[in-house]
Design a protein around this motif. Structure first.
Motif, PDB file in Angstrom:
ATOM      1  N   ASP A 108      40.886  20.112  -5.163  1.00  0.00           N
ATOM      2  CA  ASP A 108      41.827  19.354  -5.463  1.00  0.00           C
ATOM      3  C   ASP A 108      42.407  19.017  -4.291  1.00  0.00           C
ATOM      4  OD1 ASP A 108      43.094  21.680  -5.992  1.00  0.00           O
ATOM      5  OD2 ASP A 108      43.866  20.053  -7.633  1.00  0.00           O
ATOM      6  N   LEU A 117      46.201  10.773  -5.312  1.00  0.00           N
ATOM      7  CA  LEU A 117      44.842  11.153  -7.104  1.00  0.00           C
ATOM      8  C   LEU A 117      45.172   9.359  -7.287  1.00  0.00           C
ATOM      9  CD1 LEU A 117      44.145  12.586  -9.847  1.00  0.00           C
ATOM     10  CD2 LEU A 117      46.677  13.599 -10.138  1.00  0.00           C
ATOM     11  N   TYR A 121      42.151   7.286  -9.479  1.00  0.00           N
ATOM     12  CA  TYR A 121      42.434   7.447 -10.461  1.00  0.00           C
ATOM     13  C   TYR A 121      42.325   6.149 -10.710  1.00  0.00           C
ATOM     14  CZ  TYR A 121      43.127   7.274 -15.568  1.00  0.00           C
ATOM     15  OH  TYR A 121      42.733   7.006 -17.353  1.00  0.00           O
ATOM     16  N   LYS A 128      41.827  13.959 -14.211  1.00  0.00           N
ATOM     17  CA  LYS A 128      41.823  14.866 -13.260  1.00  0.00           C
ATOM     18  C   LYS A 128      41.659  16.333 -13.948  1.00  0.00           C
ATOM     19  CE  LYS A 128      43.847  18.389 -10.263  1.00  0.00           C
ATOM     20  NZ  LYS A 128      44.946  18.738  -9.569  1.00  0.00           N
ATOM     21  N   TYR A 135      34.850  16.746  -7.261  1.00  0.00           N
ATOM     22  CA  TYR A 135      35.624  18.238  -6.699  1.00  0.00           C
ATOM     23  C   TYR A 135      34.546  19.324  -6.380  1.00  0.00           C
ATOM     24  CZ  TYR A 135      39.754  16.359  -8.965  1.00  0.00           C
ATOM     25  OH  TYR A 135      40.776  15.175  -9.084  1.00  0.00           O
ATOM     26  N   GLN A 180      33.485  11.680 -10.825  1.00  0.00           N
ATOM     27  CA  GLN A 180      34.458  10.585 -10.728  1.00  0.00           C
ATOM     28  C   GLN A 180      34.764   9.971  -9.492  1.00  0.00           C
ATOM     29  OE1 GLN A 180      37.854  13.787 -10.462  1.00  0.00           O
ATOM     30  NE2 GLN A 180      39.528  12.186 -10.401  1.00  0.00           N
TER      31      GLN A 180
END
Length: 478
Positions: A108, A117, A121, A128, A135, A180
């Motif tokens: 991360d 982050l 998002y 997360k 990741y 993601q």
């Protein structure tokens, strides 16, 4: 002539082949094959044995021929986030590493060196979780960069199995969103983000929606099975399929924005459906995720550790010679008065060597009563889950500005009567529990919709309500 549809639903601990049909507006199904699944340590990592799983997929399909019920279509769903990389000759590079492996530790921070982050998002709407594909790919880039250089294809686990069956590579939308790396506005890969992270953009092709026809079985598969059929994409993320099967009464007047659900299995996925993703700061801070759903709906939900905790505890006690059923653990927990509560989403419960010890240590650290017996441990877990559901309802209503009067619990956990009663009482909401095989039913629905059995998802959900037993639990104070 009766039409049969085959759903192959593979979870983290087991898989099943379910044959379904539509008769007079009702859905019928039968389980024809079941098999075990689990991660195994290989080359120092927790991995899936995809070769063994594919052999079991084919073995279960052979049962269709044996019982004289050849499916018109079939589709496979699995858990999310895991993938394989294939070289130019379609050989897997390395192993199919599983999401509970610790290779993502510290990845991360590597990602956030490139994109914070908050910005990640805002671009993807995905909460997360350290095991998310982004990741995992960063771990590959750090540890095995040659794999990314040699890779010609990136396929999520169910996409890989569909490829083995048909020879056609499709990347399905609902599961892709859990990487993601998908833009919720365009419904496509975020190629700018992928490039920034240093992942080869060529690996990420056109996304396909549930209901897409992939192709017929390859000739060699047809020869092995003794029949052919069309492969149709379900929502290949098992939660995406389970949410499709949330029942809806014809007279209820519920819209997709009114539905509050818990897809209760190894994980508890609790949320609602939205027309547009909520990628706001408030949503991020509440740790909600915007996963893709059928027909570009968004499954706005929170991941909760779920029945994994009680499954692990039951397995531990069985290994010690105390083989309790889930129903037995519920009955034992019902008699306990222990008030200790743990945070079900704490990382210590993700993959502990001993779940019992993890629960005990958590209680000990916080100065709470330490559970000793099987009944006490089960009571702590079930009460903790109910508290987590209550808190999630409050957060969800605060973020969406909506009030939800009921909760639909689907999946295997819908059979846990004790937990359902706790959930109704802690949340103050009526709980509707069932169907238990929601993931397989949702898989079937995508195929049935593609075949024209139902007009739309609303009518398919109404058929689920007519077809399966739904148990109602009202809060005690009502």
């Amino acid at each position: 002539m009766e039409k049969h549809y085959l759903a192959i639903d593979i979870g983290a601990s087991s898989g099943r082949h379910i044959l379904g049909s539509v008769k007079e507006g009702k859905i019928t199904f039968e389980e024809i094959y079941r098999f075990d699944n689990g991660m195994e340590t290989k080359d120092g990592h927790l991995c899936w044995d995809v070769e063994s799983l594919f052999a079991k997929i084919k073995e279960g399909m052979k049962q269709c021929k044996k019982i004289g019920k050849v499916p018109l279509t079939m589709g496979i769903d699995t858990w999310a986030v895991d993938f394989v990389l294939l070289d130019e000759e379609n050989r897997i590079l390395g192993n199919a590493v599983g999401y509970r492996d610790d290779r993502t530790k510290g990845m991360d921070d590597k990602v956030y060196e490139i994109i914070p982050l908050k910005d990640l998002y805002e671009r993807t709407g995905i909460q997360k979780q350290i095991f998310n594909t982004v990741y995992q790919l960063m771990a590959v880039k750090e540890e095995k960069p040659e794999y990314l250089e040699q890779a010609d294809s990136f396929l999520m686990i169910p996409d890989y199995f569909h490829y083995l069956l048909t020879g056609v590579k499709r990347q399905e939308y609902t599961n892709a969103t859990t990487t993601q790396l998908v833009n919720p506005e365009t419904g496509n890969w975020d190629y700018e983000l992928i490039g920034k992270l240093g992942f080869p953009q060529k690996l990420f092709g056109q996304l396909s929606m549930p209901g897409t026809f992939v192709g017929k079985l390859r000739p060699e598969i047809e020869a092995e099975l003794g029949f052919t059929c069309q492969v149709v994409l379900p929502a290949t993320h098992d939660t995406g399929s389970a949410v499709m099967a949330v029942p809806m009464a014809e007279e209820s007047g519920e819209s997709k924005e009114d539905i509050l659900y818990i897809s209760s299995g190894t994980w508890s996925l609790m949320g609602t459906e939205l027309d547009r993703a909520d990628c706001s700061k408030e949503s991020m801070e509440a740790n909600f995720t915007n996963e893709g759903g059928y027909d570009f709906r968004f499954r706005y939900l929170k991941n909760i550790m779920g029945m994994w905790m009680i499954q692990s505890v039951r397995k531990e006690f069985a290994a010690a010679g105390q083989d309790y059923s889930f129903a037995g653990l519920c009955q034992m927990a019902l008699k306990e008065t222990i008030a200790s509560i743990v945070d079900c989403n704490d990382s210590t419960f993700l993959a502990p060597k001993s779940m019992v010890k993890a629960v005990q240590d958590f209680c000990r650290r916080l100065g709470m009563q330490v559970p000793e017996t099987a009944g006490e441990v089960a009571a702590v877990i079930y009460n903790s889950l109910a508290d987590c559901y209550r808190d999630t309802v409050r957060e969800l209503e605060a973020v969406t500005g909506k009030h939800y009067s009921s909760i639909h619990v689907v999946g295997g956990g819908s059979n846990a009567e004790y937990l359902n009663r706790l959930t109704a009482n802690r949340t103050g909401r009526t709980v509707y529990a069932g169907p238990g095989e929601a993931t397989a039913i949702g898989n079937l629905l995508a195929q049935m919709l593609a075949a024209g059995e139902f007009e739309d998802l609303k009518s398919a959900r109404e058929a689920v309500y007519r077809s399966f037993a739904i148990t109602e639990y009202k809060p005690d104070h009502m």
